[in-house]
Design an enzyme around this catalytic site. Sequence first.
Site, PDB file in Angstrom:
ATOM      1  N   GLU A 140       0.838  -1.217   0.000  1.00 46.44           N
ATOM      2  CA  GLU A 140       0.000   0.000   0.000  1.00 46.44           C
ATOM      3  C   GLU A 140       0.865   1.257   0.000  1.00 46.44           C
ATOM      4  O   GLU A 140       0.924   1.991   0.986  1.00 46.44           O
ATOM      5  CB  GLU A 140      -0.878   0.008   1.260  1.00 46.44           C
ATOM      6  CG  GLU A 140      -1.774  -1.190   1.420  1.00 46.44           C
ATOM      7  CD  GLU A 140      -2.284  -1.339   2.856  1.00 46.44           C
ATOM      8  OE1 GLU A 140      -1.865  -0.578   3.749  1.00 46.44           O
ATOM      9  OE2 GLU A 140      -3.099  -2.234   3.076  1.00 46.44           O
ATOM     10  N   PRO A 141       1.571   1.527  -1.076  1.00 44.89           N
ATOM     11  CA  PRO A 141       2.441   2.699  -1.084  1.00 44.89           C
ATOM     12  C   PRO A 141       1.670   4.005  -1.235  1.00 44.89           C
ATOM     13  O   PRO A 141       0.779   4.114  -2.069  1.00 44.89           O
ATOM     14  CB  PRO A 141       3.319   2.462  -2.323  1.00 44.89           C
ATOM     15  CG  PRO A 141       2.483   1.595  -3.217  1.00 44.89           C
ATOM     16  CD  PRO A 141       1.607   0.760  -2.331  1.00 44.89           C
TER      17      PRO A 141
ATOM     18  N   TYR B 165       0.922  13.964   1.597  1.00 39.34           N
ATOM     19  CA  TYR B 165       0.626  14.547   2.910  1.00 39.34           C
ATOM     20  C   TYR B 165       0.942  16.046   2.945  1.00 39.34           C
ATOM     21  O   TYR B 165       1.353  16.575   3.975  1.00 39.34           O
ATOM     22  CB  TYR B 165       1.386  13.800   4.023  1.00 39.34           C
ATOM     23  CG  TYR B 165       1.202  12.298   3.955  1.00 39.34           C
ATOM     24  CD1 TYR B 165       0.002  11.705   4.329  1.00 39.34           C
ATOM     25  CD2 TYR B 165       2.223  11.465   3.489  1.00 39.34           C
ATOM     26  CE1 TYR B 165      -0.183  10.332   4.251  1.00 39.34           C
ATOM     27  CE2 TYR B 165       2.054  10.090   3.404  1.00 39.34           C
ATOM     28  CZ  TYR B 165       0.851   9.536   3.779  1.00 39.34           C
ATOM     29  OH  TYR B 165       0.681   8.175   3.700  1.00 39.34           O
TER      30      TYR B 165
ATOM     31  N   CYS C 101       0.485  33.098  12.402  1.00 34.84           N
ATOM     32  CA  CYS C 101       0.791  33.674  13.697  1.00 34.84           C
ATOM     33  C   CYS C 101       1.147  32.576  14.691  1.00 34.84           C
ATOM     34  O   CYS C 101       0.431  32.324  15.648  1.00 34.84           O
ATOM     35  CB  CYS C 101      -0.422  34.479  14.168  1.00 34.84           C
ATOM     36  SG  CYS C 101       0.038  35.567  15.494  1.00 34.84           S
TER      37      CYS C 101
END
Length: 404
Positions: free
Chosen positions: A263-264, A360, A332
Amino acid sequence: MSQHLSNGYLAQLATEFGTPLYVYHAEKIKEQYAKLTTAFRNSNTVFFYACKALTNINILKYICSIGANVDCSSINEVKLALHAGFPSSRILYTSNGIAFSEIEEAVELGVIINVDSLSNLEKFGVKYGHSYPVGLRLRPNIMAGGNLKISTGHDKSKFGIPVDQIDRILELVSKYNIRISDLHIHTGSEIKDVEVFVKGIEVLFGLIPHFKHLEFIDLGGGFKVPYKDGDVSTDIDLLAEKVNESFAEHAIPGGKPLQVWFEPGKFLVSECGYLITQVNVMKETASTTFVSVNSGFNHLIRPMFYDSYHHIVNISNPEGAEKKYAVVGNICETDTFAWDRPLNEVREGDFLAFYNAGAYGFEMSSNFNSRYKPAEVLVLDGKAHLIRKRDQFEDLLRNQIEVL
Ligand code: LLP
């Protein structure tokens, strides 16, 4: 570390679509997929793209078109995969601590399911008995992965059913006559050492004889990609060799060859992506020259969350004299992308490209500080397509109910 899109082209896209901008290069994904299928050409192996890395629907459609299957981590990812055109037989849902109702929904949608708790295994047995095959996500108690936050198979990890609870698993399987079709492990992300996978296979081989209906074993994802010059990635050819060796050494009960699944996530999409930002402000201080870009951990959280290194290139001044900078965001809160980083001379207005931003990156972005999420562009066959509009002000209010 390879670059496919030139500095000049990335700068052109930044001007055309504005910044911050995520850019993905489709052919790089195809190239990565080909590395996997070529290395494993002599074995019965199937790859499921771990789509939590990047779920833009166009990326899913593209990955479907090149022949990979898809691994999902929520029912909504399952629905996105179906929407992208994956048939249910090519969709795997590896669940984590989810409500049983989501598993029921996944069964209705006809996808392949891995359960990760005794509790859901029992509920599954009560409801489906032998009628629907199911996989077991196991915790092999192996420490692996680039850092603790992305290590998932060790003996304190929440993921999977600990292998030491095998007796309890077998009791449930026998009590409800559950058809276990697959044993799954995923020990972590950024695993350089192929021996970790071999260790995982060894653990699974000890358990395989207990399950009569197995069709595949799933070794998860976690292949490491290079982030900087000289960085190593998982040696996929060696991995294929080792997996084949391990299978050759172990007789499969009943002689039925088991398919091997992976599952790459990062391996397929990390290197295809760039986050292009623009320099808002240069700030000289006694110790440091800060480069403030029009982004932050709201757009790319990996450096702050995992201390990840992302290569940064000043695509507006690639021949400028090198100097050291701290590259920071404009939100901030402390959001350092890079410290003491040599870059070609940076000036206000320059575009900086962050590499390895496909996996990601956008996927973990947020609207923190009420900033807009970036736009996304897909470069395919030499043509740039806008695949997500930049947020607009209305998006910040969407779903809010003004009661005052
Ligand atoms: N399979 C399962 C069950 C997983 O949990 C994951 C990732 C994968 C496959 C894909 O792993 P990959 O090949 O992408 O390493 N956000 C972190 C990575 C977390 C990975 C979570 N699970 C990062 O940006 O480094």
